[in-house]
Design an enzyme around this catalytic site. Sequence first.
Site, short mmCIF file in Angstrom:
data_model
loop_
_atom_site.label_atom_id
_atom_site.label_comp_id
_atom_site.label_asym_id
_atom_site.label_seq_id
_atom_site.Cartn_x
_atom_site.Cartn_y
_atom_site.Cartn_z
N TYR A 95 -8.21 -11.04 1.83
CA TYR A 95 -9.53 -10.46 2.12
C TYR A 95 -10.29 -10.07 0.85
O TYR A 95 -11.48 -9.78 0.91
CB TYR A 95 -9.42 -9.26 3.07
CG TYR A 95 -8.60 -8.09 2.56
CD1 TYR A 95 -9.07 -7.26 1.54
CD2 TYR A 95 -7.36 -7.79 3.12
CE1 TYR A 95 -8.31 -6.20 1.07
CE2 TYR A 95 -6.60 -6.74 2.66
CZ TYR A 95 -7.08 -5.95 1.64
OH TYR A 95 -6.33 -4.90 1.17
N GLU A 96 -9.60 -10.05 -0.28
CA GLU A 96 -10.31 -9.77 -1.53
C GLU A 96 -11.11 -10.98 -1.98
O GLU A 96 -11.89 -10.89 -2.93
CB GLU A 96 -9.30 -9.38 -2.63
CG GLU A 96 -8.60 -8.07 -2.37
CD GLU A 96 -7.52 -7.80 -3.41
OE1 GLU A 96 -7.87 -7.31 -4.50
OE2 GLU A 96 -6.34 -8.09 -3.15
N HIS A 103 -8.25 4.06 6.40
CA HIS A 103 -7.34 3.80 5.28
C HIS A 103 -6.66 5.09 4.81
O HIS A 103 -5.50 5.06 4.39
CB HIS A 103 -8.09 3.12 4.14
CG HIS A 103 -7.21 2.70 3.00
ND1 HIS A 103 -6.20 1.76 3.15
CD2 HIS A 103 -7.16 3.08 1.71
CE1 HIS A 103 -5.58 1.60 1.99
NE2 HIS A 103 -6.14 2.39 1.10
N MET A 148 -2.33 -7.12 7.03
CA MET A 148 -3.23 -8.04 6.32
C MET A 148 -2.57 -8.69 5.11
O MET A 148 -3.25 -9.07 4.15
CB MET A 148 -4.49 -7.28 5.87
CG MET A 148 -5.20 -6.54 6.98
SD MET A 148 -6.56 -5.56 6.35
CE MET A 148 -6.92 -4.51 7.76
N SER A 149 -1.26 -8.80 5.14
CA SER A 149 -0.58 -9.39 3.97
C SER A 149 0.67 -10.13 4.43
O SER A 149 0.79 -10.49 5.60
CB SER A 149 -0.19 -8.27 2.99
OG SER A 149 0.79 -7.43 3.58
N HIS A 199 -4.61 -9.73 -2.01
CA HIS A 199 -4.89 -9.95 -0.59
C HIS A 199 -5.93 -11.05 -0.41
O HIS A 199 -6.86 -11.17 -1.19
CB HIS A 199 -5.42 -8.67 0.06
CG HIS A 199 -4.43 -7.55 0.11
ND1 HIS A 199 -4.30 -6.65 -0.91
CD2 HIS A 199 -3.50 -7.22 1.06
CE1 HIS A 199 -3.34 -5.79 -0.60
NE2 HIS A 199 -2.84 -6.11 0.58
N SER A 232 0.82 -1.22 0.00
CA SER A 232 0.00 0.00 0.00
C SER A 232 0.85 1.26 0.00
O SER A 232 1.60 1.49 0.93
CB SER A 232 -0.85 0.07 1.28
OG SER A 232 -2.02 -0.63 1.14
N HIS A 255 -3.38 0.38 -5.04
CA HIS A 255 -2.56 -0.69 -5.58
C HIS A 255 -2.71 -0.64 -7.10
O HIS A 255 -3.76 -0.98 -7.63
CB HIS A 255 -3.02 -2.06 -5.07
CG HIS A 255 -2.75 -2.28 -3.61
ND1 HIS A 255 -1.88 -3.22 -3.15
CD2 HIS A 255 -3.24 -1.66 -2.53
CE1 HIS A 255 -1.84 -3.17 -1.84
NE2 HIS A 255 -2.66 -2.24 -1.43
N ALA A 294 2.24 -1.96 4.57
CA ALA A 294 1.82 -0.97 5.56
C ALA A 294 1.30 -1.77 6.75
O ALA A 294 0.63 -2.79 6.55
CB ALA A 294 0.71 -0.10 4.98
N ASN A 328 0.31 3.66 11.32
CA ASN A 328 -0.58 4.12 12.40
C ASN A 328 -0.28 3.26 13.63
O ASN A 328 0.34 2.21 13.51
CB ASN A 328 -2.05 3.90 11.98
CG ASN A 328 -2.32 2.44 11.59
OD1 ASN A 328 -2.04 2.04 10.46
ND2 ASN A 328 -2.81 1.65 12.53
N1 HPA Z 1 -4.00 -3.14 11.09
C1 HPA Z 1 -3.95 -3.98 10.04
N2 HPA Z 1 -3.44 -3.65 8.87
C2 HPA Z 1 -2.93 -2.41 8.75
C3 HPA Z 1 -2.95 -1.49 9.80
C4 HPA Z 1 -3.51 -1.88 11.03
O1 HPA Z 1 -3.57 -1.12 12.02
N3 HPA Z 1 -2.38 -0.35 9.32
C5 HPA Z 1 -2.02 -0.60 8.04
N4 HPA Z 1 -2.35 -1.84 7.68
#
Ligand code: HPA
Length: 271
Positions: A86-87, A247, A212-213, A84, A31, A62, A114, A236
Amino acid sequence: MTKLGEMLKETTAFLKEKGVGEVEFGLILGSGLGELADEVEDAIAIPFSEVPHFAVSTVVGHAGKLVYGTLSGKKVLAMQGRFHYYEGHSMQKVTYPVRVMAAMGAHSIIVTNAAGGVNENFTPGNLMLITDHINFTGDNPLIGENDEAMGPRFPDMSHAYTPEYFGIAKKVAKEQNVPLQEGVYMGYSGPTYETPAEIRMSRVMGADAVGMSTVSEVIVAAHSGLKVLGISCITNLAAGMQSSLNHAEVVETTERVKSQFKELIKATLAE
Ligand code: HPA
């Protein structure tokens, strides 16, 4: 030949036809980090949608293409964007590009993402060297019949992230004055961000960052005998450590640190 072997034969034949030659390093750009692919010299770019047996990526931010060429003097095959779980893609689809990188001759991959910071010493914008992971996705790309030609039934994950690359990345970060954290990445399926309770659990379990990857890709890299360098961009603080998550913030933070990130990867590749 196995089904996977047949698919790889078709994909690699297609890529060679497009001009993709010898590959040393595969790059998976997460990302907001895809811009590095724009710096590849003598680039051949191929949209994922054209590549036989590739899934189609749907996430905003992406771009979704393969870029082949030279970066820091190394032959790279970069994914600008990734697939991903989740897709709705199977783990096998998510990790197929890693199989392709290995089949094209790559000896190493650099995976980036990320991630949310779980370690209380992290601040958004930090980069983190991934030293290990926790697969918390509830799935594994190697479930099913094992293709012995690809790798062992029970791959060793003791050194899934290649220790010899840690030192190189840390040395480069120091030279560039980039604060490089290090830690354990815990992979969730997403697409929800975690709850504060899940993050407290993650911390107790030994995670420094969540995302998530990456974990499934690194599992397939280990199966394929590829060396791995993993870098997270802590975009974050994870749930419960700041007021809320979105996001947009993830994208903003990657924007802010992407030049540091690009320089770190390029100099590490050069070494
Ligand atoms: N959690 C999961 N995936 C993420 C996060 C998060 O806080 N930040 C960026 N990708």
